[in-house]
Structure formats: structure tokens, C-alpha cells
Design a protein around this motif. Sequence first.
Motif, PDB file in Angstrom:
ATOM      1  N   THR A  46      -6.971   0.312   0.308  1.00  8.69           N
ATOM      2  CA  THR A  46      -7.000  -0.888   1.134  1.00  8.69           C
ATOM      3  C   THR A  46      -7.949  -0.710   2.313  1.00  8.69           C
ATOM      4  OG1 THR A  46      -4.710  -1.423   0.536  1.00  8.69           O
ATOM      5  CG2 THR A  46      -5.603  -2.461   2.516  1.00  8.69           C
ATOM      6  N   ASN A  75      -2.278  -1.424  -5.266  1.00  8.56           N
ATOM      7  CA  ASN A  75      -3.101  -1.029  -4.129  1.00  8.56           C
ATOM      8  C   ASN A  75      -2.501   0.203  -3.487  1.00  8.56           C
ATOM      9  OD1 ASN A  75      -5.344  -1.301  -2.480  1.00  8.56           O
ATOM     10  ND2 ASN A  75      -5.016  -3.475  -2.151  1.00  8.56           N
ATOM     11  N   SER A  76      -3.288   0.874  -2.691  1.00  5.10           N
ATOM     12  CA  SER A  76      -2.823   2.040  -1.944  1.00  5.10           C
ATOM     13  C   SER A  76      -3.354   1.943  -0.517  1.00  5.10           C
ATOM     14  CB  SER A  76      -3.285   3.342  -2.607  1.00  5.10           C
ATOM     15  OG  SER A  76      -4.689   3.500  -2.468  1.00  5.10           O
ATOM     16  N   ILE A  77      -2.850   2.798   0.338  1.00 12.35           N
ATOM     17  CA  ILE A  77      -3.271   2.761   1.736  1.00 12.35           C
ATOM     18  C   ILE A  77      -4.752   3.080   1.859  1.00 12.35           C
ATOM     19  CG2 ILE A  77      -2.953   3.806   3.996  1.00 12.35           C
ATOM     20  CD1 ILE A  77      -0.043   4.265   3.304  1.00 12.35           C
ATOM     21  N   PRO A  85       0.803  -1.235   0.000  1.00 16.80           N
ATOM     22  CA  PRO A  85       0.000   0.000   0.000  1.00 16.80           C
ATOM     23  C   PRO A  85       0.830   1.276   0.000  1.00 16.80           C
ATOM     24  CG  PRO A  85      -0.903  -1.583   1.558  1.00 16.80           C
ATOM     25  CD  PRO A  85       0.418  -2.124   1.119  1.00 16.80           C
ATOM     26  N   HIS A 106      -3.226  -6.879  -4.163  1.00 14.28           N
ATOM     27  CA  HIS A 106      -2.214  -6.695  -3.133  1.00 14.28           C
ATOM     28  C   HIS A 106      -0.956  -7.485  -3.497  1.00 14.28           C
ATOM     29  CE1 HIS A 106      -1.643  -4.952   0.914  1.00 14.28           C
ATOM     30  NE2 HIS A 106      -0.663  -5.836   0.950  1.00 14.28           N
ATOM     31  N   THR A 117       0.668   4.009  -2.978  1.00 19.78           N
ATOM     32  CA  THR A 117       0.316   5.392  -2.668  1.00 19.78           C
ATOM     33  C   THR A 117       1.343   6.360  -3.217  1.00 19.78           C
ATOM     34  OG1 THR A 117      -0.826   4.691  -0.638  1.00 19.78           O
ATOM     35  CG2 THR A 117      -0.156   7.000  -0.795  1.00 19.78           C
TER      36      THR A 117
END
Length: 324
Positions: free
Chosen positions: A275, A270-272, A80, A259, A84
Motif C-alpha cells: 500500500t 493488499n499489505s502494508i 493491509p 483494498h 501482511t
Amino acid sequence: MNATTLPIDTSSRSDAADSRADRGFRWLVTAAGVFVLVSLGAAALSMLWGGRLAFDKFGIAFLWRDAWNPVLQDFGALVPIYGTLVTALIAMVVAVPVSFGIAMFLTEIAPRWLRGPVGAAIELLAGIPSIIYGMWGLFVLVPFLGQHVYPWVDAHLGGIPGVGALFSGPPLGLGMGTAGLVLAIMVIPFISSVMREVFLTVPTRLKESAYALGATTTEVVWDVVLPYTRSAVVGGVFLGLGRALGETMAVTFVLGNAHRLTVSLLEPGNSIAATIANEFAEADSPMYLSSLIALGFVLFLVTFVVLAIARLMLRRLSRREGNL
């Protein structure tokens, strides 16, 4: 015997009332400033406390572990964090030059009758909810990129030594590249609006003097406008970067939410924020929930570090310009 009427000292009473009002106003604005700091600290501490189970189990290694397996209760924040930062970087690479061009067009080139409509359009774009950008990206941008752009990118750029890995992959349309483009479209109105307002503060006499000496529009922009507004422009860019780092819904629609760690911009990631948005309702164990909250704390730290770097850069620029 007539009584003597003594004059009433109204000036002293007025001064005392003004002094009390000034003290009250000072306490009020001080309380507002302290409230901001307390709220910021409370938010950080609450996320840190909520993620204590994840940090107790994985320690600081939680930041660079690439595992994310709810079944085995094995979690890490590397994927993540990477997603991001990469999507925000792509957004800045695209948005900053475009925003600069828009601001320059509106302040130096566009006729007066066109500046109002274009400026209003930019402000309207800034007011569009992020979920609308995400839906547009999913139903319009993703099919277009997957059918017409990414196949060409994979065929012509995927084999270049050194950088080919960035542009090779299945042309799904979903991925970090698409998420970066959507973020760029979202932050362009914010950055360009800030730049436009800043460029308008440049004294007209400075620009007219440069034109009188024979300078072209390009020379005026690079030698007069930008040096005069450098600090504010950098601040506007980092304001847009902060928006890109914390964006949730628009990225969730087009990122792919896979992921796994990959260098390809064409593959899902994916990113923070994505997620947390996707999996918070599915967190069926204390460790799972704690890991998601720990991701929120990591996002807080990432944003804080980015904004702190921005402040340091602005301070260095101010010292160089002699303002401090």
C-alpha cells in the motif's frame, strides 16, 4: 664523577596506554550500541509524528477500520495488516519445512561433492533482488497458477465445509496465496542457510554415538540435532518471518493491490508495504499522506511485536535447556 643512569619504568607506561586504549574502545562500542537504539527510536517517533493526523482523526480505531477511500478521506489499517500477516503466514508454512529439508540434506545426506554447489546456489538465491522475484512471479508464476492450479483448487477444495472459503474464488493468479508463495521462495535461502550453519555446529561425536547405538538418520535428526540446535533454529525462522513481513516489491507485483477484506487466498488483497509503495506518490492531501505514514508505524509495531515474541520464545527455550 660518573652519573648514574636510572632505569625507565616502561611497564607502567605500557599499562597506562593499554588502559586508555581499552577505555577508548569501550566508549566506541558503547556509542555504536547507543546509536542503534537512537536510530530505532528516531525512526519510530518520526513515523508516529508523521501519522499524527490519522491517529488524531481515527484514534486507535485506525488499526481495525477496513475503510480506505482517499476521496472521502476515510482510512483504516485493517486490510493491509490482514494481508501482511496472512501472506507472511503462508510463506512460513511453506518455507520452514522446505528450509529444514534443505539444511538436513546438505548436512546429513548429500555427498560431499554436491554440498558445495547446492550451498552456493542457496547463497546466490539469497542475493537476488526482491524486484526480480516480483517480476518472475508476475510473468511466470501468476499465469501458471491462474491457468493450471487455481481452477483445480477452486473446483476441488472450494466446496469443503469450513475451509472452502479459503480456496474459492476467481482463478486470476494474483492474490494472497501467490504473494505467500513468492515470499516463501524469497525467505527459503535465508532460513535454510541459518539452519545449515547451525546444524554444522552439532558435535560429530554426538551423532556418531547415536548411529553406533543403531539410530537411523531420522532419529538422529529428531533426537540429537534438533534438541541441540532448537534455540538457533527458532531464531532463524523468526529472522525469515521478519523478512517476509517487511517485503515490498515482490509482494506488490503479485498481490493484486485490491483494498478489500476477503478470506479467500485466491483473490487479490493488499499489505502494508505494498500500500505504501503503490500510493505514496499519489498522496495528494495531508490526511492521505499521514495515513500512509501511520501504516509505516503500524508495520514497525507489527515487526517489533513479532521479534519480541521470538526473543521471549528463545529465552524460554534457553531456560528449559539450563542456559540461563
